[in-house]
Design a protein around this motif. Structure first.
Motif, PDB file in Angstrom:
ATOM      1  N   TYR A  75       0.801  -1.224   0.000  1.00 56.47           N
ATOM      2  CA  TYR A  75       0.000   0.000   0.000  1.00 56.47           C
ATOM      3  C   TYR A  75       0.837   1.279   0.000  1.00 56.47           C
ATOM      4  O   TYR A  75       0.321   2.345   0.313  1.00 56.47           O
ATOM      5  CB  TYR A  75      -0.935   0.006   1.212  1.00 56.47           C
ATOM      6  N   LEU A  76       2.097   1.191  -0.361  1.00 56.74           N
ATOM      7  CA  LEU A  76       2.947   2.378  -0.392  1.00 56.74           C
ATOM      8  C   LEU A  76       2.409   3.398  -1.386  1.00 56.74           C
ATOM      9  O   LEU A  76       1.890   3.027  -2.449  1.00 56.74           O
ATOM     10  CB  LEU A  76       4.379   2.000  -0.770  1.00 56.74           C
ATOM     11  N   PRO A  77       2.523   4.691  -1.073  1.00 56.40           N
ATOM     12  CA  PRO A  77       2.003   5.719  -1.979  1.00 56.40           C
ATOM     13  C   PRO A  77       2.598   5.653  -3.381  1.00 56.40           C
ATOM     14  O   PRO A  77       1.913   5.960  -4.358  1.00 56.40           O
ATOM     15  CB  PRO A  77       2.406   7.031  -1.283  1.00 56.40           C
ATOM     16  N   GLU A  78       3.840   5.240  -3.507  1.00 56.55           N
ATOM     17  CA  GLU A  78       4.461   5.139  -4.822  1.00 56.55           C
ATOM     18  C   GLU A  78       3.776   4.097  -5.697  1.00 56.55           C
ATOM     19  O   GLU A  78       3.735   4.208  -6.912  1.00 56.55           O
ATOM     20  CB  GLU A  78       5.949   4.778  -4.706  1.00 56.55           C
ATOM     21  N   ARG A  79       3.234   3.068  -5.070  1.00 57.54           N
ATOM     22  CA  ARG A  79       2.600   1.991  -5.836  1.00 57.54           C
ATOM     23  C   ARG A  79       1.215   2.372  -6.328  1.00 57.54           C
ATOM     24  O   ARG A  79       0.728   1.804  -7.300  1.00 57.54           O
ATOM     25  CB  ARG A  79       2.521   0.732  -4.979  1.00 57.54           C
ATOM     26  N   VAL A  80       0.541   3.289  -5.635  1.00 52.55           N
ATOM     27  CA  VAL A  80      -0.822   3.658  -6.003  1.00 52.55           C
ATOM     28  C   VAL A  80      -0.914   5.076  -6.545  1.00 52.55           C
ATOM     29  O   VAL A  80      -2.003   5.611  -6.709  1.00 52.55           O
ATOM     30  CB  VAL A  80      -1.777   3.486  -4.792  1.00 52.55           C
ATOM     31  N   ALA A  81       0.222   5.699  -6.852  1.00 54.17           N
ATOM     32  CA  ALA A  81       0.245   7.103  -7.283  1.00 54.17           C
ATOM     33  C   ALA A  81      -0.539   7.325  -8.575  1.00 54.17           C
ATOM     34  O   ALA A  81      -1.142   8.376  -8.748  1.00 54.17           O
ATOM     35  CB  ALA A  81       1.683   7.573  -7.452  1.00 54.17           C
ATOM     36  N   ARG A  82      -0.547   6.349  -9.468  1.00 51.50           N
ATOM     37  CA  ARG A  82      -1.216   6.525 -10.758  1.00 51.50           C
ATOM     38  C   ARG A  82      -2.685   6.132 -10.727  1.00 51.50           C
ATOM     39  O   ARG A  82      -3.385   6.283 -11.724  1.00 51.50           O
ATOM     40  CB  ARG A  82      -0.503   5.720 -11.837  1.00 51.50           C
ATOM     41  N   LEU A  83      -3.152   5.630  -9.613  1.00 54.39           N
ATOM     42  CA  LEU A  83      -4.553   5.239  -9.504  1.00 54.39           C
ATOM     43  C   LEU A  83      -5.416   6.455  -9.181  1.00 54.39           C
ATOM     44  O   LEU A  83      -4.908   7.531  -8.899  1.00 54.39           O
ATOM     45  CB  LEU A  83      -4.707   4.167  -8.438  1.00 54.39           C
ATOM     46  N   GLY A  84      -6.702   6.272  -9.168  1.00 53.47           N
ATOM     47  CA  GLY A  84      -7.624   7.367  -8.871  1.00 53.47           C
ATOM     48  C   GLY A  84      -7.549   7.814  -7.428  1.00 53.47           C
ATOM     49  O   GLY A  84      -6.941   7.165  -6.571  1.00 53.47           O
ATOM     50  N   ALA A  85      -8.199   8.932  -7.149  1.00 57.60           N
ATOM     51  CA  ALA A  85      -8.171   9.508  -5.802  1.00 57.60           C
ATOM     52  C   ALA A  85      -8.789   8.555  -4.774  1.00 57.60           C
ATOM     53  O   ALA A  85      -8.289   8.442  -3.652  1.00 57.60           O
ATOM     54  CB  ALA A  85      -8.911  10.838  -5.792  1.00 57.60           C
ATOM     55  N   GLY A  86      -9.841   7.863  -5.150  1.00 59.66           N
ATOM     56  CA  GLY A  86     -10.484   6.924  -4.227  1.00 59.66           C
ATOM     57  C   GLY A  86      -9.559   5.774  -3.851  1.00 59.66           C
ATOM     58  O   GLY A  86      -9.489   5.381  -2.690  1.00 59.66           O
ATOM     59  N   ALA A  87      -8.831   5.260  -4.828  1.00 60.36           N
ATOM     60  CA  ALA A  87      -7.895   4.161  -4.559  1.00 60.36           C
ATOM     61  C   ALA A  87      -6.732   4.634  -3.697  1.00 60.36           C
ATOM     62  O   ALA A  87      -6.266   3.912  -2.815  1.00 60.36           O
ATOM     63  CB  ALA A  87      -7.375   3.582  -5.867  1.00 60.36           C
ATOM     64  N   ARG A  88      -6.287   5.869  -3.924  1.00 59.50           N
ATOM     65  CA  ARG A  88      -5.195   6.402  -3.098  1.00 59.50           C
ATOM     66  C   ARG A  88      -5.650   6.598  -1.659  1.00 59.50           C
ATOM     67  O   ARG A  88      -4.915   6.286  -0.716  1.00 59.50           O
ATOM     68  CB  ARG A  88      -4.687   7.715  -3.682  1.00 59.50           C
ATOM     69  N   ARG A  89      -6.879   7.091  -1.476  1.00 63.96           N
ATOM     70  CA  ARG A  89      -7.405   7.246  -0.102  1.00 63.96           C
ATOM     71  C   ARG A  89      -7.563   5.887   0.565  1.00 63.96           C
ATOM     72  O   ARG A  89      -7.269   5.738   1.751  1.00 63.96           O
ATOM     73  CB  ARG A  89      -8.738   7.973  -0.135  1.00 63.96           C
TER      74      ARG A  89
END
Length: 117
Positions: A75-89
């Motif tokens: 769940y590191l921010p670098e891994r989900v940076a390209r996903l949507g805002a909902g997925a990042r939250r």
């Protein structure tokens, strides 16, 4: 009150309602149900630490540390940076849950930060 004044009052109320219900959330970057924080209610009790980390309740320190690192890696921010805002939250929420579970495990097992890894 004339009919023109009544028409203006009704139109103003409708426009105000539209602005608050539709435009304001869009201006703030929120869209519908996606606006709420993901996961359980912030007032709900956390699940048991060993379930969050995926280890047994009687696990040793090395196993807990390895499980914590592995779960955080997902769940590191670098891994989900390209996903949507909902997925990042959602990832941020899950990361906080993993860190709270690790802290609870260390506290319950009496293991401090100064213990060797």
């Amino acid at each position: 009150m004339t009919s023109t004044e009544l028409l203006v009052a009704i139109g103003g109320a409708a426009l105000g309602y539209w602005f608050i219900a539709v435009a304001w959330p869009l201006l703030r970057g929120r869209r519908g149900d996606d606006a709420e924080a993901p996961g359980a209610s912030p007032f709900a009790p956390d699940p048991p630490w060993h379930e969050v980390l995926g280890v047994g309740a009687d696990a040793e320190r090395a196993i807990i540390d390895a499980a914590h690192r592995a779960k955080r890696e997902e769940y590191l921010p670098e891994r989900v940076a390209r996903l949507g805002a909902g997925a990042r939250r959602q990832a941020q929420w899950r990361l906080m849950e993993i860190d709270r579970a690790y802290a609870t495990a260390m506290r319950e097992l009496g293991l401090g930060r100064d213990e060797p890894r």
